[in-house]
Design a protein around this motif. Structure first.
Motif, short mmCIF file in Angstrom:
data_model
loop_
_atom_site.label_atom_id
_atom_site.label_comp_id
_atom_site.label_asym_id
_atom_site.label_seq_id
_atom_site.Cartn_x
_atom_site.Cartn_y
_atom_site.Cartn_z
N ASP A 148 -5.04 13.98 -6.47
CA ASP A 148 -4.27 15.22 -6.39
C ASP A 148 -4.64 16.02 -5.14
O ASP A 148 -3.76 16.51 -4.43
N TYR A 149 -5.93 16.15 -4.87
CA TYR A 149 -6.39 16.90 -3.70
C TYR A 149 -5.88 16.25 -2.41
O TYR A 149 -5.37 16.93 -1.52
N LEU A 150 -6.02 14.94 -2.30
CA LEU A 150 -5.61 14.24 -1.08
C LEU A 150 -4.10 14.29 -0.88
O LEU A 150 -3.62 14.43 0.25
N SER A 151 -3.34 14.20 -1.97
CA SER A 151 -1.88 14.23 -1.82
C SER A 151 -1.42 15.61 -1.36
O SER A 151 -0.48 15.71 -0.57
N ILE A 152 -2.07 16.67 -1.81
CA ILE A 152 -1.71 18.01 -1.36
C ILE A 152 -2.15 18.23 0.08
O ILE A 152 -1.40 18.74 0.91
N LYS A 153 -3.37 17.82 0.41
CA LYS A 153 -3.91 18.05 1.75
C LYS A 153 -3.12 17.32 2.83
O LYS A 153 -2.88 17.86 3.91
N PHE A 154 -2.71 16.08 2.55
CA PHE A 154 -2.01 15.28 3.55
C PHE A 154 -0.50 15.28 3.38
O PHE A 154 0.21 14.64 4.15
N GLY A 155 0.01 15.94 2.34
CA GLY A 155 1.45 16.00 2.13
C GLY A 155 2.05 14.65 1.81
O GLY A 155 3.09 14.27 2.35
N ILE A 156 1.39 13.91 0.95
CA ILE A 156 1.86 12.58 0.57
C ILE A 156 2.06 12.56 -0.94
O ILE A 156 1.32 13.21 -1.68
N ASP A 157 3.08 11.86 -1.36
CA ASP A 157 3.36 11.71 -2.79
C ASP A 157 2.19 10.97 -3.45
O ASP A 157 1.68 10.00 -2.88
N PRO A 158 1.74 11.41 -4.63
CA PRO A 158 0.61 10.72 -5.28
C PRO A 158 0.86 9.23 -5.53
O PRO A 158 -0.06 8.42 -5.41
N GLU A 159 2.11 8.87 -5.82
CA GLU A 159 2.44 7.46 -6.02
C GLU A 159 2.24 6.67 -4.72
O GLU A 159 1.72 5.56 -4.73
N GLU A 160 2.65 7.26 -3.60
CA GLU A 160 2.46 6.62 -2.30
C GLU A 160 0.98 6.50 -1.96
O GLU A 160 0.54 5.52 -1.38
N LEU A 161 0.21 7.52 -2.30
CA LEU A 161 -1.23 7.49 -2.05
C LEU A 161 -1.90 6.40 -2.87
O LEU A 161 -2.78 5.68 -2.36
N ILE A 162 -1.49 6.24 -4.11
CA ILE A 162 -2.02 5.16 -4.94
C ILE A 162 -1.66 3.81 -4.33
O ILE A 162 -2.50 2.90 -4.27
N ASN A 163 -0.42 3.66 -3.85
CA ASN A 163 -0.01 2.42 -3.18
C ASN A 163 -0.84 2.17 -1.93
O ASN A 163 -1.22 1.04 -1.64
N LEU A 164 -1.13 3.24 -1.18
CA LEU A 164 -1.94 3.11 0.03
C LEU A 164 -3.35 2.62 -0.31
O LEU A 164 -3.85 1.67 0.29
N LEU A 165 -3.98 3.25 -1.27
CA LEU A 165 -5.34 2.85 -1.64
C LEU A 165 -5.37 1.45 -2.23
O LEU A 165 -6.28 0.66 -1.93
N GLU A 166 -4.39 1.11 -3.04
CA GLU A 166 -4.33 -0.24 -3.58
C GLU A 166 -3.98 -1.26 -2.50
O GLU A 166 -4.35 -2.42 -2.62
N GLY A 167 -3.30 -0.83 -1.46
CA GLY A 167 -3.01 -1.71 -0.34
C GLY A 167 -4.25 -2.13 0.42
O GLY A 167 -4.25 -3.14 1.11
N TYR A 168 -5.32 -1.37 0.29
CA TYR A 168 -6.58 -1.73 0.93
C TYR A 168 -7.62 -2.24 -0.06
O TYR A 168 -8.80 -2.26 0.23
N GLY A 169 -7.18 -2.64 -1.24
CA GLY A 169 -8.07 -3.33 -2.15
C GLY A 169 -8.64 -2.50 -3.28
O GLY A 169 -9.41 -3.02 -4.09
N GLU A 170 -8.29 -1.24 -3.39
CA GLU A 170 -8.79 -0.42 -4.50
C GLU A 170 -7.99 -0.75 -5.76
O GLU A 170 -6.80 -0.98 -5.70
N LYS A 171 -8.66 -0.75 -6.89
CA LYS A 171 -8.00 -0.99 -8.17
C LYS A 171 -7.93 0.33 -8.91
O LYS A 171 -8.91 0.81 -9.45
N LEU A 172 -6.76 0.96 -8.91
CA LEU A 172 -6.58 2.27 -9.54
C LEU A 172 -5.76 2.20 -10.82
O LEU A 172 -6.06 2.89 -11.78
#
Length: 180
Positions: free
Chosen positions: A34-58
């Protein structure tokens, strides 16, 4: 974990510096989605896709929980790090955030630069790529830097992560300069 090619195409619209900052702030500093999506102006779903794109399991789906009963027990034990989202039918596991507080940003930049805009889920081999596997392969002493190396524990002044710790018994030098 990895993400689909359509998600990677959308994520490639963001600069590599944003990817590095978002991944670094999640993995080393430990900020919430939530904090990162507000700070960077990114949708939380897109942020989850970004982190999972680099190997994180969320994301943990109901099928994952049914296939692994130990995972259901882990979810019940770690309620503070796992956030359930009922309307989407998934559970987010935040247990990986902030796990490498002492990891150098240079290693994060190298990792993101290598896999930008993320790892595609086209082949099964890509699902095993993550930060730990990459660093174990290309930087074998990285765990000594973060304090997660079980072999480095209890060795005192031995080499930890390829870096010899400095002397800690230095004398304090007093400055005698006075300004009149």
């Amino acid at each position: 974990m990895s993400t689909s090619i359509e998600n990677l195409r959308r994520l490639s619209e963001r600069d590599v510096k944003d990817h590095t900052a978002l991944f670094d702030l999640y993995v080393t500093v430990g900020h919430d989605i939530d904090y990162l999506s507000i700070k960077f102006g990114i949708d939380p779903e897109e942020l989850i896709n970004l982190l999972e794109g680099y190997g994180e399991k969320l994301r943990i789906t109901a099928a994952d929980i049914e296939a692994n009963p130990a995972l259901a027990e882990s979810i019940m034990e770690n309620r503070d790090t796992i956030k359930g989202i009922e309307e989407f039918g998934m559970v987010l596991d935040y247990s990986g955030k902030g796990r490498y507080r002492k990891l150098s940003r240079l290693l994060i930049e190298e990792y993101i630069g290598k896999f930008y805009p993320g790892i595609a889920s086209g082949t099964p081999e890509n699902d095993r790529i993550c930060l730990e596997v990459y660093l174990d392969r290309f930087h074998p002493g990285w765990r000594g830097q973060t304090g997660t190396d079980p072999a480095a524990e209890g060795e005192g002044n031995a080499l930890m992560g390829g870096v010899r710790p400095g002397k800690t018994d230095r004398k304090k030098v007093r400055n005698t300069f006075r300004l009149y």
